[in-house]
Design an enzyme around this catalytic site. Sequence first.
Site, PDB file in Angstrom:
ATOM      1  N   CYS A  84       0.827  -1.224   0.000  1.00  0.00           N
ATOM      2  CA  CYS A  84       0.000   0.000   0.000  1.00  0.00           C
ATOM      3  C   CYS A  84       0.854   1.265   0.000  1.00  0.00           C
ATOM      4  CB  CYS A  84      -0.906   0.023   1.215  1.00  0.00           C
ATOM      5  SG  CYS A  84      -1.941  -1.437   1.333  1.00  0.00           S
ATOM      6  N   HIS A 333      -8.741   3.996  -1.565  1.00  0.00           N
ATOM      7  CA  HIS A 333      -7.390   3.437  -1.428  1.00  0.00           C
ATOM      8  C   HIS A 333      -7.071   2.461  -2.564  1.00  0.00           C
ATOM      9  CE1 HIS A 333      -3.707   2.147   0.257  1.00  0.00           C
ATOM     10  NE2 HIS A 333      -4.138   1.247   1.118  1.00  0.00           N
TER      11      HIS A 333
END
Length: 385
Positions: A84, A333
């Site tokens: 991420c 995200h």
Amino acid sequence: MEKVCVLGAGSTKYGNLADDSIVDITTQASVAAIEDAGVDPKEVKAAYISNVFGVADKQVHIGPVLMSNLGISDRPSLSIESACGSGSVSFREAYANVAAGFYDCLVVTGVEKVTHTGTEWTTTYFAYCSDFFYEGQAGASFPGLFASMARAYLTEFGATEEDFARVAVKNHENGFLNPKAHLKKRITIDDVMGSPVIASPLKLFDCCPFSDGASSVILCSEKFAKEHGGDYVEVSGSGRGGSPAALQGREHLTTIPSTKIAADAAYKMAGITPKDVDFAEVHDCFTIAEVVDTEDLGFFRKGEGVQAVREGRTSLNSDISINPSGGLKSKGHPIGATGVGQVVEVYDQLTGRAGERTVKDANIGLTHNFGATGASCAVHIFQGV
Ligand SMILES: CC(C)(COP(=O)(O)OP(=O)(O)OC[C@H]1O[C@@H](n2cnc3c(N)ncnc32)[C@H](O)[C@@H]1OP(=O)(O)O)[C@@H](O)C(=O)NCCC(=O)NCCS
């Protein structure tokens, strides 16, 4: 070292982009950034691409495909994966190459496209970014791992689940003002508290969603920016850090060592302290993460992050605006894009184009983005000119 600047930025909407391929959205964001900077594609000397699961949309090695689409197929590109945190790590490598004088103008693009794969696939594949032997394989996917951190925080600091809910409410409030946000809706504490439990104590609205999206910035030397003209902001600090990959290797569950290491390096390089930061885009993949981040970044003392949220000190145009974009929670995200998307927000804020979510009189913005539960991290500091 050359001084390094951001000269332009562009982004797709974040959310479910099922109608476009991963190559389409990579190209859309990159072209938007190039046009925003007002550079000719031929002035772009290289590309840094951050992506984790290109395989899900049948395209890895996206860089050369992007360069071909831009008409500059002779230029080099590099794909970077750091879970991420891929976007900020890619940004850092691009930064280092401009600072070292290898290139005077680059495109940095982050991209992810996973929503078409479904919850089971995405949860499983995301878990491959943890220390899979000790965590993912044992059934601990990311909601479970951050739930462990949340449980420890509740116990250690006397916080309540409503405190975490306030983080979600604040970020949805900001995201509601962001036309590109994935979950563009206002919510209440009751909405959060009444939403389904995902991994106790975290509920649906404590979690960021699975998102598709691409974000891109043009990075160049100060000399290039000055000669070229147009709005630019300076990258004044850059830091990276690491933590034990598995939570079991950490001394505490309520702090992320890599954030502290990266932030210390970035503050030192920029010659500032946390008090000088006007706003920050931080990695709020789950509400607990934002609380821990704001403490590890030095904005609040350990254990006092929840108090700050309770008092509204992290809301838009308060003491320090945290996640004016809506953050991962509301803006979304798309994991390979997130770190670059944070830079897009900082560029928009510091060049006066953030519209209704503008942080007033801001001159210093910070981005904080990590991979997994913070095993890898990058922090950048930006200054208006
Ligand atoms: C929480 C989670 C499991 C929910 O996923 P899901 O069960 O597949 O949810 P669905 O896609 O079926 O959506 C169901 C509804 O919830 C909404 N929703 C989905 N995720 C949401 C979230 N995180 N916050 C708020 N609403 C959400 C959807 O919009 C949908 O609403 P609708 O019925 O009104 O259309 C998933 O979003 C998740 O795992 N998030 C964390 C991702 C992650 O770990 N990222 C890496 C971080 S390190």
